[in-house]
Design a protein around this motif. Sequence first.
Motif, mmCIF file in Angstrom:
data_model
loop_
_atom_site.group_PDB
_atom_site.id
_atom_site.type_symbol
_atom_site.label_atom_id
_atom_site.label_comp_id
_atom_site.label_asym_id
_atom_site.label_seq_id
_atom_site.Cartn_x
_atom_site.Cartn_y
_atom_site.Cartn_z
ATOM 1 N N UNK A 222 0.828 -1.209 0.000
ATOM 2 C CA UNK A 222 0.000 0.000 0.000
ATOM 3 C C UNK A 222 0.861 1.258 0.000
ATOM 4 N N UNK A 223 1.908 1.254 0.806
ATOM 5 C CA UNK A 223 2.805 2.409 0.851
ATOM 6 C C UNK A 223 3.469 2.636 -0.507
ATOM 7 N N UNK A 224 3.859 1.560 -1.169
ATOM 8 C CA UNK A 224 4.467 1.695 -2.493
ATOM 9 C C UNK A 224 3.458 2.234 -3.512
ATOM 10 N N UNK A 225 2.223 1.767 -3.459
ATOM 11 C CA UNK A 225 1.191 2.272 -4.377
ATOM 12 C C UNK A 225 0.961 3.764 -4.183
ATOM 13 N N UNK A 226 0.836 4.190 -2.941
ATOM 14 C CA UNK A 226 0.605 5.609 -2.671
ATOM 15 C C UNK A 226 1.815 6.441 -3.084
ATOM 16 N N UNK A 227 3.010 5.903 -2.868
ATOM 17 C CA UNK A 227 4.225 6.621 -3.260
ATOM 18 C C UNK A 227 4.276 6.818 -4.769
ATOM 19 N N UNK A 228 3.994 5.771 -5.532
ATOM 20 C CA UNK A 228 4.018 5.909 -6.991
ATOM 21 C C UNK A 228 2.889 6.816 -7.478
ATOM 22 N N UNK A 229 1.740 6.750 -6.816
ATOM 23 C CA UNK A 229 0.657 7.662 -7.169
ATOM 24 C C UNK A 229 1.038 9.111 -6.931
ATOM 25 N N UNK A 230 1.753 9.347 -5.845
ATOM 26 C CA UNK A 230 2.210 10.708 -5.549
ATOM 27 C C UNK A 230 3.252 11.163 -6.574
ATOM 28 N N UNK A 231 4.122 10.266 -6.973
ATOM 29 C CA UNK A 231 5.165 10.620 -7.926
ATOM 30 C C UNK A 231 4.571 10.988 -9.275
ATOM 31 N N UNK A 232 3.573 10.240 -9.719
ATOM 32 C CA UNK A 232 2.987 10.491 -11.031
ATOM 33 C C UNK A 232 1.823 11.473 -10.989
ATOM 34 N N UNK A 233 1.423 11.919 -9.786
ATOM 35 C CA UNK A 233 0.371 12.923 -9.668
ATOM 36 C C UNK A 233 -1.023 12.408 -9.929
ATOM 37 N N UNK A 234 -1.258 11.126 -9.680
ATOM 38 C CA UNK A 234 -2.594 10.561 -9.874
ATOM 39 C C UNK A 234 -3.116 10.020 -8.542
ATOM 40 N N UNK A 235 -4.389 9.721 -8.507
ATOM 41 C CA UNK A 235 -4.986 9.130 -7.306
ATOM 42 C C UNK A 235 -5.164 7.621 -7.460
ATOM 43 N N UNK A 236 -4.614 7.046 -8.509
ATOM 44 C CA UNK A 236 -4.759 5.611 -8.748
ATOM 45 C C UNK A 236 -4.178 4.790 -7.606
ATOM 46 N N UNK A 237 -3.050 5.220 -7.064
ATOM 47 C CA UNK A 237 -2.432 4.496 -5.948
ATOM 48 C C UNK A 237 -3.317 4.469 -4.727
ATOM 49 N N UNK A 238 -4.004 5.577 -4.458
ATOM 50 C CA UNK A 238 -4.894 5.621 -3.307
ATOM 51 C C UNK A 238 -6.134 4.761 -3.522
ATOM 52 N N UNK A 239 -6.629 4.722 -4.736
ATOM 53 C CA UNK A 239 -7.804 3.897 -5.033
ATOM 54 C C UNK A 239 -7.457 2.420 -4.880
ATOM 55 N N UNK A 240 -6.309 2.010 -5.403
ATOM 56 C CA UNK A 240 -5.878 0.620 -5.270
ATOM 57 C C UNK A 240 -5.663 0.276 -3.801
ATOM 58 N N UNK A 241 -5.142 1.240 -3.033
ATOM 59 C CA UNK A 241 -4.918 1.013 -1.601
ATOM 60 C C UNK A 241 -6.226 0.736 -0.886
ATOM 61 N N UNK A 242 -7.287 1.443 -1.233
ATOM 62 C CA UNK A 242 -8.581 1.177 -0.598
ATOM 63 C C UNK A 242 -9.072 -0.237 -0.904
#
Length: 83
Positions: A43-63
Motif C-alpha cells: 500500500x505504501x508503495x502504491x501511494x508513493x508511486x501515485x504521488x510521484x505520477x500525480x494521480x490518485x490511482x495508488x490511493x484507489x488501489x490502496x482502498x
Amino acid sequence: MVPLSHYLILSGMLFTIGTAGVFLRRNLITLLLSVEIMLNAVNLAFVTFGRQFGTVDGQIITFFVMTVAAAEAAVGLALVIGL
C-alpha cells in the motif's frame, strides 16, 4: 519534503520484515500479522508511486487492498477462534 526513495526503502524494509515473519514463524496469528505487514508495504508503495505520477490511482488501489486485508483478517481470526 521527504524524497520518494525514502518511502520506497521503508516499503521494502516492511515487506522484508513481513516475509521473514511468514517464513520463520509457525503461529497462525503471527503469520496473519506478517501478511498484513506485507500488504501495508505494498500500500505504501502504491501511494508513493501515485504521488510521484500525480494521480490518485495508488490511493484507489490502496482502498481495495485494505478491503481485501480486512476480509482476510476476519476470516483468519474466525478460523483461529474455531480451532
